[in-house]
Design an enzyme around this catalytic site. Structure first.
Site, short mmCIF file in Angstrom:
data_model
loop_
_atom_site.label_atom_id
_atom_site.label_comp_id
_atom_site.label_asym_id
_atom_site.label_seq_id
_atom_site.Cartn_x
_atom_site.Cartn_y
_atom_site.Cartn_z
N HIS A 155 0.83 -1.21 0.00
CA HIS A 155 0.00 0.00 0.00
C HIS A 155 0.86 1.25 0.00
O HIS A 155 0.43 2.31 -0.43
CB HIS A 155 -0.90 0.05 1.25
CG HIS A 155 -1.80 -1.11 1.38
ND1 HIS A 155 -2.97 -1.23 0.66
CD2 HIS A 155 -1.72 -2.22 2.14
CE1 HIS A 155 -3.56 -2.36 0.97
NE2 HIS A 155 -2.83 -3.00 1.87
N HIS A 202 5.00 6.51 7.09
CA HIS A 202 4.76 6.06 5.72
C HIS A 202 4.26 7.24 4.91
O HIS A 202 3.98 8.31 5.45
CB HIS A 202 3.77 4.88 5.71
CG HIS A 202 2.44 5.22 6.29
ND1 HIS A 202 2.11 4.99 7.61
CD2 HIS A 202 1.36 5.82 5.74
CE1 HIS A 202 0.88 5.41 7.83
NE2 HIS A 202 0.39 5.92 6.72
N HIS A 217 1.96 9.00 1.58
CA HIS A 217 0.83 8.97 0.66
C HIS A 217 1.05 10.00 -0.45
O HIS A 217 1.63 11.05 -0.21
CB HIS A 217 -0.48 9.33 1.38
CG HIS A 217 -0.88 8.35 2.43
ND1 HIS A 217 -1.55 7.19 2.15
CD2 HIS A 217 -0.67 8.35 3.76
CE1 HIS A 217 -1.76 6.52 3.27
NE2 HIS A 217 -1.23 7.20 4.28
N HIS A 239 2.83 10.26 7.17
CA HIS A 239 2.13 9.96 8.42
C HIS A 239 3.11 9.32 9.41
O HIS A 239 3.64 8.24 9.15
CB HIS A 239 0.96 9.00 8.17
CG HIS A 239 -0.19 9.65 7.45
ND1 HIS A 239 -1.16 8.96 6.78
CD2 HIS A 239 -0.49 10.97 7.32
CE1 HIS A 239 -2.03 9.82 6.25
NE2 HIS A 239 -1.65 11.04 6.56
N THR A 276 -5.77 5.58 7.91
CA THR A 276 -6.14 5.56 6.49
C THR A 276 -5.59 4.34 5.76
O THR A 276 -6.06 4.02 4.69
CB THR A 276 -5.63 6.83 5.79
OG1 THR A 276 -4.23 6.93 6.01
CG2 THR A 276 -6.31 8.05 6.36
N THR A 277 -4.59 3.69 6.30
CA THR A 277 -4.09 2.48 5.65
C THR A 277 -4.53 1.28 6.47
O THR A 277 -4.68 1.37 7.68
CB THR A 277 -2.56 2.50 5.55
OG1 THR A 277 -2.01 2.97 6.77
CG2 THR A 277 -2.10 3.40 4.42
ZN LIG Z 1 -1.33 6.97 6.27
#
Ligand SMILES: [Zn+2]
Length: 187
Positions: free
Chosen positions: A21, A46, A48, A65, A132-133
């Site tokens: 992801h 991580h 995005h 994040h 969100t992940t």
């Molecule tokens: Zn995230």
């Protein structure tokens, strides 16, 4: 920094993982952040693209994040916008070593000065939401920093070669429940 935030971020080596992801950098957890009297360890960060939060309807090219957890699993995330500008020295220790796929071996970074990955102005606004992940956990304490950090076009491009778009549908900052004053995020 908000009055209730105290950070003790250290220099740590990270393990760069392709989760399928995103690119995630797992940390040993020695860096800590105290938020409202609760102590969180910095577990991973991580990336995005584009940003998952918007400011006045505009996305940034990327958003990082920084994910913290308490010993009993409560999560707190710092969201940091990325704009195009100077190359980031710290992310420069990561971008060349991103595993191309989930099958690729994770790579260890040279020591990362984690605090240097944040903007100088640590103004932030806060809300409670979800992660969100995957796994999508409810009850995450979000702190979105008003000031972006800079990365070079080459650094953003390097990430986008692996993940052209890995943000979930945009989370508008307007209608959410904020602590404190409404965000003033004129871009
Ligand atoms: Zn995230």
């Amino acid at each position: 920094v908000k009055d209730d935030v105290q950070m003790q971020w250290k220099v740590e080596r990270g393990l760069v993982v392709n989760t399928g992801h995103t690119i995630q950098i797992n940390l040993p957890g020695h860096s800590t952040t105290m938020i409202g009297g609760q102590n969180y360890a910095l577990k991973q960060f991580h990336i995005h693209t584009p940003s998952e939060h918007q400011v006045s309807g505009l996305s940034y090219p990327m958003e990082v994040h920084f994910v913290h957890a308490t010993s009993d699993g409560k999560l707190a995330v710092f969201g940091v916008f990325v704009e195009i500008g100077a190359a980031s020295e710290e992310f420069g220790k990561i971008m060349p070593f991103m595993p191309a796929s989930t099958a690729s071996s994770p790579t260890e970074t040279s020591p990362l000065n984690l605090a240097a990955m944040l903007p100088r102005d640590m103004s932030m606004f806060r809300y409670r939401g979800s992660l969100t992940t995957p796994p999508c956990s409810e009850g995450v304490l979000w702190s979105v920093l008003s000031s972006p950090i800079e990365m070079s076009t080459e650094q953003v491009t390097a990430f986008r070669r692996l993940f052209s778009a890995n943000a979930r549908p945009v989370q508008p900052m307007g209608p959410r429940a904020f602590e404190g004053p409404a965000p003033r995020l004129a871009h």
